[in-house]
Design an enzyme around this catalytic site. Sequence first.
Site, mmCIF file in Angstrom:
data_model
loop_
_atom_site.group_PDB
_atom_site.id
_atom_site.type_symbol
_atom_site.label_atom_id
_atom_site.label_comp_id
_atom_site.label_asym_id
_atom_site.label_seq_id
_atom_site.Cartn_x
_atom_site.Cartn_y
_atom_site.Cartn_z
ATOM 1 N N GLY A 49 0.826 -1.196 0.000
ATOM 2 C CA GLY A 49 0.000 0.000 0.000
ATOM 3 C C GLY A 49 0.861 1.246 0.000
ATOM 4 C CD GLN A 79 3.380 5.811 2.876
ATOM 5 O OE1 GLN A 79 2.400 5.277 2.382
ATOM 6 N NE2 GLN A 79 4.414 5.122 3.314
ATOM 7 C CB CYS A 91 5.591 1.774 6.833
ATOM 8 S SG CYS A 91 4.996 3.321 6.143
ATOM 9 C CG LEU A 92 6.535 1.152 0.629
ATOM 10 C CD1 LEU A 92 5.879 1.524 -0.695
ATOM 11 C CD2 LEU A 92 7.634 0.129 0.413
ATOM 12 C CG HIS A 114 -0.075 0.757 7.386
ATOM 13 N ND1 HIS A 114 0.954 0.345 8.214
ATOM 14 C CD2 HIS A 114 0.489 1.633 6.509
ATOM 15 C CE1 HIS A 114 2.073 0.959 7.847
ATOM 16 N NE2 HIS A 114 1.828 1.733 6.808
ATOM 17 C CD GLU A 115 -0.977 2.233 2.896
ATOM 18 O OE1 GLU A 115 -0.591 3.415 2.807
ATOM 19 O OE2 GLU A 115 -0.190 1.287 3.099
ATOM 20 C CG HIS A 168 0.486 6.481 5.880
ATOM 21 N ND1 HIS A 168 1.648 6.925 6.476
ATOM 22 C CD2 HIS A 168 0.720 5.183 5.532
ATOM 23 C CE1 HIS A 168 2.538 5.933 6.493
ATOM 24 N NE2 HIS A 168 1.998 4.862 5.933
HETATM 25 NI NI NI Z 1 2.878 3.003 5.554
#
Ligand code: NI
Length: 172
Positions: free
Chosen positions: A54, A59, A96-97, A138-139, A142
């Site tokens: 995701g 981000q 997480c990226l 999670h997304e 953000h």
């Molecule tokens: Ni993330």
Amino acid sequence: MSEEFEAVDGGLKILRYPNPILKEESKTVEIFDDELSDFISKLFAAMRASDGVGLAAPQVGVLKKIAVVEYDQKSYVLINPEVIESDGEQLGEEGCLSFPGIYANVKRPNHVKIKAQDETGNINILEAEGYTARAFLHEMDHLNGKVFIDYLSNLKKSAIRKKLMKNTGGHF
Ligand code: NI
């Protein structure tokens, strides 16, 4: 692409924690046009290029309520998403990226019902459980300026912060 969608550094560069943008609240998307579709395609591309499940717009430095998820060969676009129902509990590992190399167990509801718009503005009700529910939540965090390590103890959080600053040479 107009400036509105232009990410930091001109491209879709994924920001790393502790970049302060990751703590900001995103704005509601009101215009559903080709520019939005283009941005979503780029989000998917950036997510796939980094082997992510995701990716959320903040981000890449775009503070708009837009996120994409791809899991189990299904792709999801979440615009202005809201949880309308959640139940159960699951504990599982997340990464997480924006936190390369960091993984931690996070407790989440096991089942969620989400109301979200797609890139044409249509409202959809998405139901998910297990890992997909985890990815959606999670997304969505953000989009509210929250990251997964916010669920951890202060001690664990500061250890992660130290590790990431060491890796990236970050100063904030
Ligand atoms: Ni993330």
